[in-house]
Design a protein around this motif. Structure first.
Motif, PDB file in Angstrom:
ATOM      1  N   ARG A 210      49.288 -26.195  24.157  1.00 43.72           N
ATOM      2  CA  ARG A 210      47.816 -26.463  25.016  1.00 43.72           C
ATOM      3  C   ARG A 210      48.189 -26.377  26.286  1.00 43.72           C
ATOM      4  O   ARG A 210      47.719 -26.118  27.345  1.00 43.72           O
ATOM      5  N   ASN A 213      48.903 -23.723  28.680  1.00 48.50           N
ATOM      6  CA  ASN A 213      47.989 -23.126  29.359  1.00 48.50           C
ATOM      7  C   ASN A 213      48.058 -21.731  29.283  1.00 48.50           C
ATOM      8  O   ASN A 213      47.964 -21.085  30.530  1.00 48.50           O
ATOM      9  N   SER A 229      43.790 -16.560  24.052  1.00 49.81           N
ATOM     10  CA  SER A 229      44.080 -18.026  24.744  1.00 49.81           C
ATOM     11  C   SER A 229      44.135 -18.998  23.318  1.00 49.81           C
ATOM     12  O   SER A 229      44.011 -18.684  22.236  1.00 49.81           O
ATOM     13  N   ASP A 231      42.496 -21.753  22.487  1.00 53.16           N
ATOM     14  CA  ASP A 231      40.982 -21.784  21.974  1.00 53.16           C
ATOM     15  C   ASP A 231      40.620 -20.769  21.152  1.00 53.16           C
ATOM     16  O   ASP A 231      40.071 -20.762  19.969  1.00 53.16           O
ATOM     17  N   HIS A 232      40.858 -19.320  21.467  1.00 57.41           N
ATOM     18  CA  HIS A 232      40.365 -18.028  20.855  1.00 57.41           C
ATOM     19  C   HIS A 232      41.249 -17.904  19.516  1.00 57.41           C
ATOM     20  O   HIS A 232      40.704 -17.874  18.582  1.00 57.41           O
ATOM     21  N   THR A 234      42.649 -20.214  17.785  1.00 56.88           N
ATOM     22  CA  THR A 234      42.511 -21.475  16.936  1.00 56.88           C
ATOM     23  C   THR A 234      41.142 -21.340  16.105  1.00 56.88           C
ATOM     24  O   THR A 234      41.026 -22.103  15.253  1.00 56.88           O
ATOM     25  N   GLN A 235      40.116 -20.689  16.780  1.00 59.16           N
ATOM     26  CA  GLN A 235      38.880 -20.481  16.036  1.00 59.16           C
ATOM     27  C   GLN A 235      38.933 -19.199  15.129  1.00 59.16           C
ATOM     28  O   GLN A 235      37.819 -18.950  14.543  1.00 59.16           O
TER      29      GLN A 235
END
Length: 246
Positions: A210, A213, A229, A231-232, A234-235
């Motif tokens: 993380r 970045n 990314s 966030d992308h 991990t979702q």
């Protein structure tokens, strides 16, 4: 940003087990990329293939503007083309000083005469000072490498790789065994290095990823499962199932 390294349709099997399965991957220059994935996802084999340690069964691997094929090239030749690799466990010359370690790694003529008299060049000395500053070891140049902390040895090895001026740097789990302060410094070091070259970081520690970045590639069963990314990815439900849900 131009593509520096491209793998397409690469597979490799060990005793019938597909460690890498029709893998396609590319990275530009300059770029910072993190590779994550569960154990057995193919992360280490990926690095072995790019550095020539393992020969793929099929597929293509091209490097640089001239699209040089790395397949079948020796490990030392690949290193000379500009691919540097840092293993998990730091390998430095324990009996030599930090300065001597960096001097031995400098991209110079490699004959015995040059190695003996490396101290004589102002350019080399300046380069060593600059590298030491980059890796946070300016005050440790005269120290014997064996006395350094685990984190400092990791930095010295990164410095030794940077001394060879690679265009692509592959770094295996740099945060392992480091203190929080050392990890933060390592993050800055890798981000800085990736401003002028491609840097691929293989890492388990999500907090470390993380902080980098950067774009993340998730490997699973030897292929790319997701990319984007942190966030992308991990979702992504598949990533959650194979990786985060464990």
């Amino acid at each position: 940003m131009s593509t520096l390294l491209e793998l397409s349709g690469v597979s490799v099997s060990f005793d019938g087990f597909k460690a890498i399965n029709n893998l396609s991957f590319q990275i530009g220059e300059p770029e910072l990329r993190a590779i994550i994935g569960p154990n057995g996802a193919g992360k280490t084999t990926f690095m072995d293939i790019v550095t020539g340690k393992t020969k793929p069964d099929e597929g293509r691997i091209v490097f640089g503007e001239k699209n040089i094929s790395l397949i079948g090239m020796s490990e030392s030749k690949i290193a000379r083309e500009g691919v540097g690799r840092k293993f998990q466990k730091p390998t430095v010359f324990e009996q030599q000083t930090v300065r001597e370690n960096l001097a031995m790694a400098l991209k110079n003529p490699r004959g015995p005469f040059e190695v003996l008299f490396y101290r004589k060049t102002k350019l080399g000395a300046d380069r060593i000072e600059a590298l030491a500053e980059q890796i946070g070891l300016s005050d440790e140049l005269t120290r014997v490498a064996g006395e350094l902390s685990h984190g400092q040895k990791q930095w010295l090895e990164i410095g030794m790789l940077l001394a060879q001026e690679p265009r692509l740097l592959l770094v295996d789990e740099p945060a392992a065994g480091m203190t929080p302060a050392e990890r933060e410094k390592t993050t800055s070091m890798l981000v800085e290095a990736a401003k002028t070259r491609a840097v691929v970081v293989v890492e388990h520690d999500m907090e470390f990823v993380r902080r980098l970045n950067c774009k993340v590639t998730v490997l699973h069963e030897g292929a790319v499962l997701a990319e984007g990314s942190l966030d992308h990815v991990t979702q992504n439900p598949e990533v959650i199932e194979v990786y985060l849900g464990r």
